[in-house]
Motif scaffolding. Structure first.
Motif, PDB file in Angstrom:
ATOM      1  N   GLY A 238       0.772  -1.239   0.000  1.00 48.89           N
ATOM      2  CA  GLY A 238       0.000   0.000   0.000  1.00 48.89           C
ATOM      3  C   GLY A 238       0.797   1.280   0.000  1.00 48.89           C
ATOM      4  O   GLY A 238       0.206   2.361   0.043  1.00 48.89           O
ATOM      5  N   LEU A 239       2.128   1.210  -0.071  1.00 53.28           N
ATOM      6  CA  LEU A 239       2.937   2.429  -0.111  1.00 53.28           C
ATOM      7  C   LEU A 239       3.113   2.875  -1.566  1.00 53.28           C
ATOM      8  O   LEU A 239       4.185   2.745  -2.157  1.00 53.28           O
ATOM      9  N   ASN A 240       2.053   3.384  -2.140  1.00 56.25           N
ATOM     10  CA  ASN A 240       2.086   3.824  -3.533  1.00 56.25           C
ATOM     11  C   ASN A 240       2.998   5.043  -3.687  1.00 56.25           C
ATOM     12  O   ASN A 240       2.869   6.023  -2.963  1.00 56.25           O
ATOM     13  N   GLY A 241       3.917   4.977  -4.641  1.00 56.30           N
ATOM     14  CA  GLY A 241       4.840   6.082  -4.885  1.00 56.30           C
ATOM     15  C   GLY A 241       6.146   5.954  -4.141  1.00 56.30           C
ATOM     16  O   GLY A 241       7.110   6.674  -4.449  1.00 56.30           O
ATOM     17  N   ALA A 242       6.222   5.042  -3.166  1.00 48.52           N
ATOM     18  CA  ALA A 242       7.467   4.849  -2.415  1.00 48.52           C
ATOM     19  C   ALA A 242       8.446   4.013  -3.232  1.00 48.52           C
ATOM     20  O   ALA A 242       8.042   3.222  -4.093  1.00 48.52           O
ATOM     21  N   SER A 243       9.721   4.183  -2.978  1.00 49.63           N
ATOM     22  CA  SER A 243      10.733   3.374  -3.649  1.00 49.63           C
ATOM     23  C   SER A 243      11.834   3.018  -2.661  1.00 49.63           C
ATOM     24  O   SER A 243      12.112   3.769  -1.723  1.00 49.63           O
ATOM     25  N   GLY A 271      17.194  11.038   1.587  1.00 47.49           N
ATOM     26  CA  GLY A 271      16.641   9.986   0.741  1.00 47.49           C
ATOM     27  C   GLY A 271      15.378   9.387   1.315  1.00 47.49           C
ATOM     28  O   GLY A 271      14.389   9.162   0.592  1.00 47.49           O
ATOM     29  N   ILE A 272      15.383   9.098   2.615  1.00 48.70           N
ATOM     30  CA  ILE A 272      14.195   8.537   3.268  1.00 48.70           C
ATOM     31  C   ILE A 272      13.033   9.530   3.202  1.00 48.70           C
ATOM     32  O   ILE A 272      11.890   9.167   2.884  1.00 48.70           O
ATOM     33  N   PHE A 273      13.333  10.787   3.483  1.00 50.98           N
ATOM     34  CA  PHE A 273      12.294  11.824   3.459  1.00 50.98           C
ATOM     35  C   PHE A 273      11.656  11.941   2.077  1.00 50.98           C
ATOM     36  O   PHE A 273      10.435  12.027   1.948  1.00 50.98           O
ATOM     37  N   ALA A 274      12.499  11.930   1.023  1.00 51.44           N
ATOM     38  CA  ALA A 274      11.985  12.170  -0.326  1.00 51.44           C
ATOM     39  C   ALA A 274      11.255  10.974  -0.901  1.00 51.44           C
ATOM     40  O   ALA A 274      10.181  11.129  -1.506  1.00 51.44           O
ATOM     41  N   ILE A 277       8.852   8.762   2.320  1.00 50.15           N
ATOM     42  CA  ILE A 277       7.808   9.535   3.016  1.00 50.15           C
ATOM     43  C   ILE A 277       7.151  10.533   2.074  1.00 50.15           C
ATOM     44  O   ILE A 277       5.929  10.526   1.891  1.00 50.15           O
ATOM     45  N   GLY A 278       7.949  11.389   1.447  1.00 53.89           N
ATOM     46  CA  GLY A 278       7.400  12.470   0.633  1.00 53.89           C
ATOM     47  C   GLY A 278       6.629  12.000  -0.584  1.00 53.89           C
ATOM     48  O   GLY A 278       5.505  12.448  -0.841  1.00 53.89           O
ATOM     49  N   ALA A 279       7.215  11.091  -1.381  1.00 53.31           N
ATOM     50  CA  ALA A 279       6.554  10.639  -2.611  1.00 53.31           C
ATOM     51  C   ALA A 279       5.239   9.919  -2.331  1.00 53.31           C
ATOM     52  O   ALA A 279       4.225  10.204  -3.000  1.00 53.31           O
ATOM     53  N   PRO A 280       5.165   8.971  -1.357  1.00 53.60           N
ATOM     54  CA  PRO A 280       3.862   8.345  -1.060  1.00 53.60           C
ATOM     55  C   PRO A 280       2.807   9.352  -0.585  1.00 53.60           C
ATOM     56  O   PRO A 280       1.630   9.245  -0.961  1.00 53.60           O
ATOM     57  N   MET A 281       3.220  10.329   0.221  1.00 52.64           N
ATOM     58  CA  MET A 281       2.262  11.348   0.661  1.00 52.64           C
ATOM     59  C   MET A 281       1.787  12.191  -0.522  1.00 52.64           C
ATOM     60  O   MET A 281       0.607  12.554  -0.608  1.00 52.64           O
ATOM     61  N   SER A 586      18.469  14.293  -4.326  1.00 52.54           N
ATOM     62  CA  SER A 586      18.818  14.420  -5.750  1.00 52.54           C
ATOM     63  C   SER A 586      19.355  13.140  -6.379  1.00 52.54           C
ATOM     64  O   SER A 586      19.681  13.132  -7.557  1.00 52.54           O
ATOM     65  N   GLN A 587      19.462  12.046  -5.629  1.00 53.16           N
ATOM     66  CA  GLN A 587      19.964  10.803  -6.204  1.00 53.16           C
ATOM     67  C   GLN A 587      19.008   9.650  -5.885  1.00 53.16           C
ATOM     68  O   GLN A 587      18.214   9.740  -4.943  1.00 53.16           O
ATOM     69  N   PRO A 588      19.039   8.562  -6.669  1.00 52.77           N
ATOM     70  CA  PRO A 588      18.170   7.413  -6.371  1.00 52.77           C
ATOM     71  C   PRO A 588      18.418   6.894  -4.964  1.00 52.77           C
ATOM     72  O   PRO A 588      19.552   6.876  -4.483  1.00 52.77           O
ATOM     73  N   ILE A 589      17.367   6.452  -4.309  1.00 54.93           N
ATOM     74  CA  ILE A 589      17.493   6.002  -2.918  1.00 54.93           C
ATOM     75  C   ILE A 589      18.379   4.759  -2.818  1.00 54.93           C
ATOM     76  O   ILE A 589      18.969   4.494  -1.765  1.00 54.93           O
ATOM     77  N   SER A 590      18.515   4.010  -3.911  1.00 52.78           N
ATOM     78  CA  SER A 590      19.396   2.837  -3.891  1.00 52.78           C
ATOM     79  C   SER A 590      20.850   3.247  -3.642  1.00 52.78           C
ATOM     80  O   SER A 590      21.586   2.556  -2.935  1.00 52.78           O
TER      81      SER A 590
END
Length: 651
Positions: A238-243, A271-274, A277-281, A586-590
């Protein structure tokens, strides 16, 4: 700084020149071939070329009863990288021609509207770059290269004086370059470090064989590249938009190990914030409308940046770069007005002068002249084909981007490299600015607008010169040998490959895939802006435009918030770095997750071995990881080239 062993002579010896020739004659065609066949960016093999060349020449020197100095090793190591990083000069001329005559140019209504100084619009051309229609694009490419080099080399010296000399930022990436050169060139002095470095390199080589070697040589992926993607698992709960994901590349581990811990933690928080948290919200509240079910980590990163984070990143980055300079304004002033030493005889600390100007002021003058010259050059290119748009308004836009934005970006990006060894990614700035300006032409999209610049990387080079006690003038002499040689050979090799087979074609399979994508993205923006594309309003363009049309909210508010954060961190000594937080967004969370793991490994090593040992050996360990990976990639690439050549020979 590293102890000097220089004999006082020039570092630009016949061995260095020979190594640069070796890079241009051996690695440059390999880099071009790999780009056309496998889609590898030259930067992906640059470490392998640098380490392989340095090891070869140190071995030859040892066999001959001599040794390289650390200065020779560093100049050789870095300038061989130049022959790789700029190897696609000629290929890019062919790519521009392909873009100009591509199916997208026709379907978007841009065929025949692309300026002649960008590429010829002639579908059937003899397959050679040495013909009259390529002279205008070639001259534009050379002129813009010279102007941008003038910008980068001069601004870098000013940034070096501010961030390295005055603020004394650690520049951990520069230390890795320095340690690599010192350890490989002077194993007789650094015997313990050499043993550690070689042990780590062997482990890295074996691991990289599993990660990249098997893939390059046999086309089988044993481990996920470029990252292990866990995004689908988050969507399933259910975390749509999260990565979420983890890169398995050891170089990211090494970057995480060498950067200051509080910077690493700040990147992790960003990274965690963006992206967790941020993208799913944003999806939940209807702000991330470009998200679609099933998107992977890369898609979410790309579209999340475009719709959610471009504007805030600009504001936060500028705050991270400018606010510390305002707080430490005395350091900046000292760069241009050296302080007086008080003693029995007061005297002024001076630096070399050129034409009566101190070197720092002269460098700043050259930067401003080069940047202004490039702005006028871009303006003139538009004037040639679209005089109706060559107004003072658009000249000011070019000045704002090339002189204004580029300078501010370099201030922020150099701080990022100085503290974290990794830069900031601010995409779509040129596109957003041109869209927001109301420009409805085509030509400006193809001009060499230099938005980001390379002065940050050059600042790190100057710092590495200090670490290896190399004269900056020696380094630049070698660069001015490598730079034109690379462009010349890049032109010749591209012409040879094109004569052998059409580009793109099945003979160069990566070009057949990626060049279509490059053409699509190069032509979408001018098609939307000029109204040539009649398929309705673009959601992607609208998402990007919103950052610039709503700049007081999207850019200025984050800038003010960021400046306040920097001030509070300074006042209350909070262990947080805004520049790190910005890098995390600014970079992929991976990448963020893997770098954080590298930081944890470093903390464990420091606790077990002690802080003194850690300070001495962390850069050596990081260099060993790079050495092993570089060697394995070089071996894998050589085997893959032989196998591919044999396959082509059959047909």
């Amino acid at each position: 700084m590293a102890e000097s062993t220089s004999n006082g002579g020039s570092a630009v010896t016949w061995r260095v020149v020979l190594a640069i020739l070796y890079g241009a004659l051996v690695f440059e065609p390999a880099a071009i071939w790999l780009n056309l066949v496998a889609g590898l960016n030259p930067w992906q093999i640059i470490n392998s070329a640098e380490y392989t060349t340095l090891l070869l020449f140190t071995t030859i020197a040892a066999i001959m009863g001599a040794r390289l100095t650390r200065q020779e090793a560093f100049v050789m190591f870095s300038n061989v990288g130049t022959t790789i990083s700029e190897s696609l000069f000629g290929v890019n001329l062919i790519l521009a021609w392909y873009i100009a005559i591509s199916e997208y140019a026709r379907s978007f209504g841009l065929y025949g509207k692309i300026p002649f100084w960008y590429a010829p619009t002639i579908p059937e051309l003899p397959r050679t770059l040495f013909q009259a229609v390529f002279i205008p694009p070639l001259l534009v490419a050379i002129a813009s290269a010279l102007l941008t080099k003038g910008m980068d080399l001069s601004l870098a010296y000013v940034l070096y004086k501010i961030y390295a000399v005055e603020e004394k930022l650690p520049f951990p990436g520069a230390r890795i370059w320095a340690e690599s050169s010192i350890v490989l060139a002077e194993k007789h002095i650094w015997r313990d470090k050499a043993r550690v470095m070689i042990s780590v390199a062997v482990f890295s080589l074996l691991y990289t064989f599993l990660l990249y070697g098997v893939w390059f040589m046999f086309g089988v992926q044993l481990l996920p590249v470029p990252w292990a993607d866990l995004t689908s698992s988050l969507e399933s709960i259910g975390l749509n938009g999260a990565s979420l994901g983890f890169s398995l590349d050891l170089l990211l581990i090494s970057i995480g190990m060498i950067m200051p811990w509080k910077v690493n933690v700040s990147i992790f928080i960003g990274g965690i914030f963006a992206y967790l948290i941020g993208a799913p919200m944003a999806v939940k509240y209807g702000l991330f409308t470009l998200w679609r079910p099933g998107m992977n980590l890369g898609d979410i990163f790309q579209y999340g940046l475009l719709q959610l984070y471009v504007g805030p990143l600009i504001g936060l980055s500028f705050a991270a770069g400018l606010a510390p300079m305002v707080i430490n304004w005395r350091s900046v002033v000292r760069v241009f007005r050296p302080p007086k030493i008080r003693g029995r005889e007061a005297s002024t600390v001076s630096e070399p002068t050129i034409w009566g100007l101190p070197l720092t002021r002269f460098a700043l003058l050259i930067y401003l002249l080069s940047a202004t010259g490039l702005s006028l050059f871009v303006y003139y290119l538009v004037y040639i084909v679209e005089p109706q748009y060559a107004t003072i308004q658009f000249l000011l836009i070019f000045l704002a981007l090339i002189v204004g934005f580029s300078t501010l970006f370099q201030l922020a990006n150099t701080r990022a490299l100085g503290e974290a060894a990794t830069g900031i990614n601010l995409p779509y700035v040129k596109e957003g600015a041109l869209l927001a300006s109301g420009y409805r032409g085509v030509a400006a999209w193809f001009t060499p607008i230099y938005v980001y610049g390379g002065a940050s990387g050059w600042t790190a080079v100057y710092v590495a010169c200090d670490w290896t006690n190399t004269k900056k003038s020696d380094y630049l002499k070698a660069y001015f040998i490598a730079f034109p040689l690379t462009y010349l050979m890049g032109l010749i090799y591209a012409d040879i490959f094109w004569r052998i087979a059409p580009i793109p074609s099945s003979a160069y399979p990566a070009s057949a895939v990626f060049w279509r994508v490059s053409a699509l993205w190069a032509l979408l923006w001018p098609a939307w802006a000029s109204g040539a594309l009649k398929t309705g309003e673009s959601s992607v363009a609208s998402a990007l435009l919103s950052h610039f049309s709503n700049w007081p909210t999207r850019i200025m508010v984050p800038f003010i918030v960021g400046a306040v954060i920097v001030a509070l961190v300074k006042i209350f000594s909070i262990p947080f770095e805004l520049i790190g937080f910005t890098i995390g967004i600014s970079q992929p969370i991976s990448y963020t997750m893997t770098m954080f793991i590298g930081g944890i490994i470093a903390r464990i090593l420091e606790k077990k071995k002690g802080s003194e040992w850690f300070k001495e050996y962390v850069a050596v360990i990081s260099a060993g990881l790079g050495l092993g990976e570089g060697l394995m990639i070089a071996i894998s690439v050589a085997v893959a080239l032989i196998m591919k050549s044999l396959w082509l020979l059959v047909y």
